[in-house]
Design an enzyme around this catalytic site. Structure first.
Site, PDB file in Angstrom:
ATOM      1  N   ASP A  31      12.404 -46.557  -0.042  1.00 58.84           N
ATOM      2  CA  ASP A  31      13.055 -46.339  -1.335  1.00 58.84           C
ATOM      3  C   ASP A  31      14.517 -46.775  -1.226  1.00 58.84           C
ATOM      4  OD1 ASP A  31      13.119 -45.600  -3.990  1.00 58.84           O
ATOM      5  OD2 ASP A  31      13.323 -43.453  -3.608  1.00 58.84           O
ATOM      6  N   GLU A  32      15.127 -47.097  -2.343  1.00 56.18           N
ATOM      7  CA  GLU A  32      16.524 -47.563  -2.380  1.00 56.18           C
ATOM      8  C   GLU A  32      16.703 -48.794  -1.492  1.00 56.18           C
ATOM      9  OE1 GLU A  32      18.427 -43.147  -3.255  1.00 56.18           O
ATOM     10  OE2 GLU A  32      18.525 -43.923  -1.216  1.00 56.18           O
ATOM     11  N   GLN A  60      17.545 -51.627  -2.057  1.00 62.35           N
ATOM     12  CA  GLN A  60      18.713 -52.494  -2.311  1.00 62.35           C
ATOM     13  C   GLN A  60      19.788 -52.324  -1.245  1.00 62.35           C
ATOM     14  OE1 GLN A  60      17.817 -49.937  -4.371  1.00 62.35           O
ATOM     15  NE2 GLN A  60      19.588 -48.746  -4.995  1.00 62.35           N
TER      16      GLN A  60
END
Ligand SMILES: [Zn+2]
EC number: 2.7.1.21
Length: 203
Positions: free
Chosen positions: A87-88, A90
């Site tokens: 998750d996340e 980026q």
């Protein structure tokens, strides 16, 4: 062969809910998953991934400089891992995206990454840039703008409730993000005349 996936979207598109549901599906069938979440703005070694609709699961943190291939390979030696969830995504470093690709290619474990494509200024995040470049499978998670068009951009509202037009890529604190279509994003960022402005964000 296993693949490296990138599910990308704007804020509040339900990416985390999708991640938790997909991981749950594996675990329900007796399989093992490993979850990672960005540790850049969190303390400790384990974190909680939680979605707006109340699902949550424990996750390991990843931070700059971590070798994700080594961590997964080590875990996989004593407990077979069937899928990796990030998750996340980026916030991954470019080299960490390559480590994830190596997990798919050499350990034959699928890797599912979820994250934002661009920041509030419309610029790619480093992890997203690398994932868009080398992931096997790109999937857009859709959400809509207030006008009903597909939202592909995000604006950040500061504590004063006004749209931030400059600043750091990530703000920690009480900032709020709103997903918009590109046309309304340009208007909110002051880059285009608000010819059909329907007043919402900066009102
Ligand atoms: Zn719009």
């Amino acid at each position: 062969m296993a693949k490296l996936y990138f599910h990308y979207a704007t804020m509040n598109a339900g990416k985390t809910t999708m991640l938790l549901q997909a991981s749950y599906n594996y675990r329900e069938r007796g399989m093992t998953t490993m979850l990672f979440v960005a540790g850049h703005y969190r303390m400790g070694d384990t974190g909680l991934i939680s979605s707006r609709i109340g699902l949550e699961a424990e996750a390991e943190m990843f931070r700059d400089g971590d070798d994700l291939f080594a961590r997964v390979a080590e875990h996989h030696q004593h407990t077979a891992v069937h899928c990796i969830f990030v998750d996340e995504a980026q916030f991954l470093e470019e080299k960490q995206v390559w480590q994830l690709a190596r997990i798919a290619d050499r350990l034959n474990i699928p890797v599912m990454c979820y994250g934002l494509r661009t920041d509030f200024q419309g610029k790619l995040f480093p992890g997203s840039r690398a994932l868009l470049a080398i992931a096997d499978d790109l999937r857009e998670v859709r959400t809509i703008c207030r006008c009903g068009r597909k939202a592909t951009m995000v604006v950040r509202l500061g504590p004063d409730g006004k749209v931030a037009r400059q600043g750091e890529q990530v703000a920690i604190g009480k900032d709020v993000y709103v997903s918009l279509c590109r046309r309304h994003w340009e208007e909110e960022m002051g880059r285009a005349a608000p010819d059909d402005f329907i007043g919402f964000v900066s009102g």
